[in-house]
Design a protein around this motif. Structure first.
Motif, PDB file in Angstrom:
ATOM      1  N   GLN A 527      36.118  28.243  41.752  1.00 17.46           N
ATOM      2  CA  GLN A 527      36.222  29.316  43.040  1.00 17.46           C
ATOM      3  C   GLN A 527      35.372  30.686  42.547  1.00 17.46           C
ATOM      4  N   LEU A 528      34.755  31.301  43.716  1.00 16.57           N
ATOM      5  CA  LEU A 528      34.332  32.519  43.588  1.00 16.57           C
ATOM      6  C   LEU A 528      36.005  33.583  44.156  1.00 16.57           C
ATOM      7  N   ILE A 529      35.808  34.729  43.117  1.00 17.07           N
ATOM      8  CA  ILE A 529      37.033  35.479  43.697  1.00 17.07           C
ATOM      9  C   ILE A 529      36.435  37.124  43.493  1.00 17.07           C
ATOM     10  N   ILE A 530      35.752  37.429  44.856  1.00 16.56           N
ATOM     11  CA  ILE A 530      35.376  38.900  44.982  1.00 16.56           C
ATOM     12  C   ILE A 530      36.822  39.962  45.036  1.00 16.56           C
ATOM     13  N   TYR A 531      37.051  40.640  44.075  1.00 21.19           N
ATOM     14  CA  TYR A 531      38.208  41.490  44.356  1.00 21.19           C
ATOM     15  C   TYR A 531      37.733  42.916  45.522  1.00 21.19           C
ATOM     16  N   SER A 532      39.067  43.443  46.041  1.00 18.12           N
ATOM     17  CA  SER A 532      39.281  44.803  47.070  1.00 18.12           C
ATOM     18  C   SER A 532      39.402  45.421  45.804  1.00 18.12           C
ATOM     19  N   THR A 543      36.459  28.426  36.971  1.00 17.32           N
ATOM     20  CA  THR A 543      36.530  26.730  37.087  1.00 17.32           C
ATOM     21  C   THR A 543      37.575  25.797  36.392  1.00 17.32           C
ATOM     22  N   GLY A 544      38.425  25.192  37.282  1.00 17.98           N
ATOM     23  CA  GLY A 544      40.226  24.689  36.682  1.00 17.98           C
ATOM     24  C   GLY A 544      40.241  25.652  36.373  1.00 17.98           C
ATOM     25  N   ARG A 545      40.697  26.177  34.964  1.00 14.52           N
ATOM     26  CA  ARG A 545      41.699  27.394  34.209  1.00 14.52           C
ATOM     27  C   ARG A 545      40.807  28.343  33.561  1.00 14.52           C
ATOM     28  N   THR A 546      39.542  28.151  33.629  1.00 14.89           N
ATOM     29  CA  THR A 546      38.572  28.769  32.999  1.00 14.89           C
ATOM     30  C   THR A 546      37.843  29.834  33.441  1.00 14.89           C
ATOM     31  N   PHE A 547      37.779  31.167  33.397  1.00 12.21           N
ATOM     32  CA  PHE A 547      37.359  32.534  34.566  1.00 12.21           C
ATOM     33  C   PHE A 547      36.621  33.095  33.518  1.00 12.21           C
ATOM     34  N   GLN A 548      35.113  33.522  34.439  1.00 13.06           N
ATOM     35  CA  GLN A 548      34.683  34.572  33.807  1.00 13.06           C
ATOM     36  C   GLN A 548      34.233  35.516  34.807  1.00 13.06           C
ATOM     37  N   PHE A 549      34.434  36.916  33.876  1.00 17.09           N
ATOM     38  CA  PHE A 549      34.379  38.169  34.813  1.00 17.09           C
ATOM     39  C   PHE A 549      32.909  38.528  35.371  1.00 17.09           C
ATOM     40  N   LEU A 550      32.554  38.896  36.450  1.00 20.18           N
ATOM     41  CA  LEU A 550      31.389  39.802  36.523  1.00 20.18           C
ATOM     42  C   LEU A 550      31.648  41.224  37.084  1.00 20.18           C
ATOM     43  N   GLY A 551      31.385  41.433  36.542  1.00 19.66           N
ATOM     44  CA  GLY A 551      31.147  43.783  37.131  1.00 19.66           C
ATOM     45  C   GLY A 551      31.488  44.625  36.398  1.00 19.66           C
ATOM     46  N   ASP A 552      32.031  46.002  36.653  1.00 20.98           N
ATOM     47  CA  ASP A 552      31.793  46.965  35.830  1.00 20.98           C
ATOM     48  C   ASP A 552      32.556  47.091  34.874  1.00 20.98           C
ATOM     49  N   THR A 553      32.013  47.912  34.213  1.00 22.59           N
ATOM     50  CA  THR A 553      33.152  47.393  32.414  1.00 22.59           C
ATOM     51  C   THR A 553      33.950  48.115  32.400  1.00 22.59           C
ATOM     52  N   GLY A 554      34.328  49.664  33.755  1.00 25.81           N
ATOM     53  CA  GLY A 554      35.033  50.552  33.177  1.00 25.81           C
ATOM     54  C   GLY A 554      36.417  49.916  34.163  1.00 25.81           C
ATOM     55  N   MET A 571      46.838  35.508  37.861  1.00 18.93           N
ATOM     56  CA  MET A 571      48.724  34.900  36.774  1.00 18.93           C
ATOM     57  C   MET A 571      48.704  33.802  38.601  1.00 18.93           C
ATOM     58  N   GLN A 572      48.703  34.786  39.278  1.00 24.27           N
ATOM     59  CA  GLN A 572      48.640  33.520  40.279  1.00 24.27           C
ATOM     60  C   GLN A 572      47.389  32.309  40.051  1.00 24.27           C
ATOM     61  N   GLN A 573      46.591  32.572  40.314  1.00 24.23           N
ATOM     62  CA  GLN A 573      46.068  30.873  40.026  1.00 24.23           C
ATOM     63  C   GLN A 573      45.520  30.453  39.157  1.00 24.23           C
ATOM     64  N   ARG A 574      46.803  30.745  38.152  1.00 26.19           N
ATOM     65  CA  ARG A 574      47.305  30.565  36.653  1.00 26.19           C
ATOM     66  C   ARG A 574      45.605  30.143  35.742  1.00 26.19           C
ATOM     67  N   MET A 575      44.518  31.696  36.069  1.00 27.85           N
ATOM     68  CA  MET A 575      43.899  31.160  35.108  1.00 27.85           C
ATOM     69  C   MET A 575      43.841  31.409  32.852  1.00 27.85           C
ATOM     70  N   ALA A 576      43.564  30.363  32.635  1.00 25.55           N
ATOM     71  CA  ALA A 576      43.872  31.177  31.724  1.00 25.55           C
ATOM     72  C   ALA A 576      43.336  30.798  29.911  1.00 25.55           C
ATOM     73  N   TYR A 577      42.540  30.754  30.205  1.00 30.20           N
ATOM     74  CA  TYR A 577      41.451  30.592  29.107  1.00 30.20           C
ATOM     75  C   TYR A 577      39.664  31.465  29.635  1.00 30.20           C
ATOM     76  N   GLU A 578      39.251  32.599  28.845  1.00 32.42           N
ATOM     77  CA  GLU A 578      38.699  33.251  29.652  1.00 32.42           C
ATOM     78  C   GLU A 578      37.047  33.188  28.601  1.00 32.42           C
ATOM     79  N   LYS A 579      36.076  32.931  29.387  1.00 33.86           N
ATOM     80  CA  LYS A 579      34.628  33.427  29.052  1.00 33.86           C
ATOM     81  C   LYS A 579      34.036  34.628  28.933  1.00 33.86           C
ATOM     82  N   LYS A 580      33.398  34.405  28.343  1.00 37.26           N
ATOM     83  CA  LYS A 580      32.512  36.189  27.492  1.00 37.26           C
ATOM     84  C   LYS A 580      32.377  37.425  29.275  1.00 37.26           C
TER      85      LYS A 580
END
Length: 680
Positions: A527-532, A543-554, A571-580
């Motif tokens: 899934q894709l999550i675009i934050y408010s 992707t599963g429990r792996t996630f990748q952030f796209l956004g502003d640096t700050g 934490m709610q979506q149980r994301m545990a492993y982060e990509k660059k």
């Protein structure tokens, strides 16, 4: 007397709680509850008319009738509160409302805030009032009446998954709406003029704050002293409050039973001479009770403080009539009384943690204390302090994990120094207020308190820097939380050892089974999550429990923004492993058979593919929406939080079928992107 007869409120409380919860989640009309109240009283009346022999035959009837009556009373109390406050989702019409200010003003980053009561015909509605930072509003003191044309709106639900639910938090305090008021929109009817007890409490509160600010040199230390003595947190450093929470000593700066217990001990010592005079026993009890309740009101009358005040009141009343009370029964009585006053407190985190901690100490402290025996008095006192801390964690651990998704692993070391120091500091603050007329004593005690608070803060900060100081992320559901409490309770049930083992194994299997299912479900998410987030571009691709952030640096470097918006969702979506993280501007990504395009002020329409499953608008692009939709075939358009109001309005008018994340985050499975109704 059997033990179960010594705790009547413990036997009555579950039925009362069941009634509150039933009315909370499945509300019915007050008239229907009134009819049920009559039907529940009818069996008791019929039982009273039976002959003694027949009463013995139907001895089960009053038990069932009494518990049914308590369920209905709980629902009736909740229904009255719901009728008083109204529906939290109701949109009230814009009109002229008489408004009563119930609190003092609190200063926010961009506005002033107050708690008010709006009167509408024959009922009132409690709401948050927000105003611009204009000094004219500060002249409206607590108790002032104003007349204003406003449009009360329901409080918005959390914008991002897992974020702090301010709507539910407000509802637990009986507040259902919010109101925005400008400088020229109100008329003063009557200025607040507190009298009697309110005036005394206001004077005492302001006087205590003046003494702390003048006597204690450091601003941070003075703010901590104010929070520790009377629960005033407006001057408390937010980062320091976070550190105290992460190390498990936040109860020190949140007025709780520990503070009231210390004051109770001082009052017993002060009025000890009256104990030896039988004629003065009632006077002694009344003086101590009055002092405890005055301090409780001065400290803000939070559920934890009121719980302690009610328990100490029951103990003193029992001593006055020469009846030894049961502590667990007194705790159940305090819960019953507080929920009769405000049933919404049942969902309050402070209420739950306060009662869980005290019950845990009452039940588990004797067991924990008997684990070790020390002949030396100082070692025994040291172990007692640790035993209290350990026993309090047994029943609060599931709640901490459920609500905060973390647990402080070094809480024992932090409390070991912080709790004794906080008791000394509290006694010093009481002495400072008592000797405020003596300049030399004020300066000396203030200097001592400054260093004690500084040492306590340094110790807590030092513990917070230890490796693995916080066990996170932890995430359990409400059903798993209940199963944990059942597992803790099983050893104390009146079963045989064999049956206890069977029940324990069965509950452990249920817990592990549900836990495995939730982790399996999280591992299958795509899934894709675009934050408010206002003014920011932020999204996660999971992707599963792996996630990748796209956004502003700050965003990732801003601790408050990350902790409030992004971390709870992960934490709610149980994301545990982060990509660059992808910080740089990209035009599109292809993933799981879907194409996602990004249009911004740095990416033009010519850089995008001709067919997109999703188009994300960021950073106020200059492209015309009509031209974009003519050149590109798009299934869905999402406007993220980095766009201004004019850009959002232009795209809503030009595209129509858009998702504006200011109204709520975008969370959808990338393999099943839906089409939204036009006009979103």
């Amino acid at each position: 007397m059997p033990r179960w007869k010594q705790i009547p409120f413990v036997r009555l409380l579950p039925a009362f709680l069941a009634g509150i919860l039933l009315q909370w989640y499945q509300p019915v009309s007050l008239s229907l509850i009134s009819r049920g109240l009559f039907l529940a009283l009818l069996p008791l009346l019929l039982f009273a008319l039976l002959r003694p022999g027949r009463q013995f035959q139907f001895r089960w009837l009053p038990v069932i009738a009494m518990h049914s009556l308590l369920v209905i009373i709980g629902a009736w109390v909740m229904a009255l509160q719901q009728r008083l406050n109204g529906s939290p989702d109701a949109q009230l019409p814009e009109s002229v409302y008489p408004i009563l200010l119930e609190r003092d003003w609190k200063q926010g980053p961009k506005s002033y805030k107050n708690q008010v009561r709006l009167w509408q015909k024959n009922r009132s509605i409690r709401a948050w009032l927000y105003t611009p930072k204009d000094s004219a509003f500060l002249q409206l003191t607590r108790g002032s009446w104003i007349l204003a044309r406003v449009s009360p709106r329901p409080i918005s639900p959390p914008a991002n998954p897992g974020s702090f639910d301010y709507k539910t938090y407000s509802l637990h305090q009986g507040i259902t709406h919010q109101v925005y008021l400008k400088t020229d929109q109100y008329q003063l009817l009557q200025k607040g003029n507190p009298v009697g007890l309110s005036r005394l409490l206001d004077y005492c509160r302001q006087r205590v704050l003046e003494i702390m600010r003048q006597a204690i040199p450091g601003k941070q230390e003075a703010g901590l002293a104010e929070a520790l003595l009377i629960g005033y947190k407006d001057d408390l450093d937010k980062e320091m409050e976070t550190i105290y929470a992460q190390t498990g000593v936040v109860h020190i700066i949140a007025i709780s039973g520990m503070h009231l217990g210390l004051i109770y001990g001082l009052l017993l010592l002060l009025f000890k001479p009256l104990k030896n005079h039988p004629q003065a026993k009632w006077l002694r009890a009344l003086l101590i009770i009055a002092a405890l309740w005055l301090f409780s009101l001065l400290a803000g009358a939070s559920p934890s403080v009121l719980r302690s005040a009610l328990m100490f009141t029951a103990i003193l009343f029992g001593e006055a009539i020469h009846r030894k009370g049961n502590a667990i029964n007194s705790l159940a009585f305090a819960a019953f009384a507080l929920l009769c006053y405000q049933p919404y407190w049942l969902g309050d985190i402070g209420f739950q943690l306060s009662f869980a901690a005290v019950l845990s100490i009452l039940v588990f402290y004797p067991l924990v204390y008997r684990l070790f025996y020390f002949k030396q008095k100082w070692m025994d006192a040291f172990w007692k302090l640790n035993a209290v801390t350990l026993s309090a964690q047994v029943l609060t651990f599931p709640l901490c994990v459920y609500h905060f998704h973390q647990f402080p692993t070094w809480f024992l070391a932090a409390n070991l120094i912080a709790v004794p120091l906080s008791n000394i500091i509290l006694l010093g603050e009481i002495g400072l207020c008592a000797l405020a007329w003596w300049d030399w004593a004020t300066q000396s005690i203030g200097f001592m308190l400054y260093h004690l608070i500084r040492w306590m803060t340094q110790w807590v900060s030092f513990v917070n820097q230890w490796p693995f100081s916080v066990w996170e992320p932890l995430s359990i559901s409400w059903s798993q939380t209940i199963l944990l409490y059942v597992i803790i309770t099983i050893p104390f049930l009146p079963f045989t050892s064999k049956r206890k083992i069977h029940c324990l194994l069965f509950c452990l299997m249920l817990f592990m089974g549900e836990r495995t299912y939730t982790l399996y479900h999280a591992a299958s998410r795509n899934q894709l999550i675009i934050y408010s987030i206002n003014g920011k571009r932020a999204m996660d691709i999971q992707t599963g429990r792996t996630f990748q952030f796209l956004g502003d640096t700050g965003i990732l470097t801003n601790r408050s923004t990350y902790s409030f918006h992004i971390r709870p969702c992960r934490m709610q979506q149980r994301m545990a492993y982060e990509k660059k993280a992808l910080i740089e501007e990209i035009s599109c990504i292809k993933w799981k058979g879907k194409t996602i395009g990004f249009l911004s002020n740095k990416i033009s329409i010519d850089q995008l593919p001709k067919e997109l499953d999703l188009l994300v608008i960021s950073h106020n692009p200059v492209d015309d929406p009509d031209e974009v939709l003519r050149k590109i075939q798009v299934s869905m358009v999402v406007i993220d939080g980095s766009n201004g109001y004019k850009t959002v309005r232009r795209w809503k008018e030009g595209a129509g079928e858009v998702w504006d994340v200011r109204e709520g985050s975008f969370v959808f499975d990338l393999q099943r992107l839906p089409r939204l109704p036009r006009g979103r």
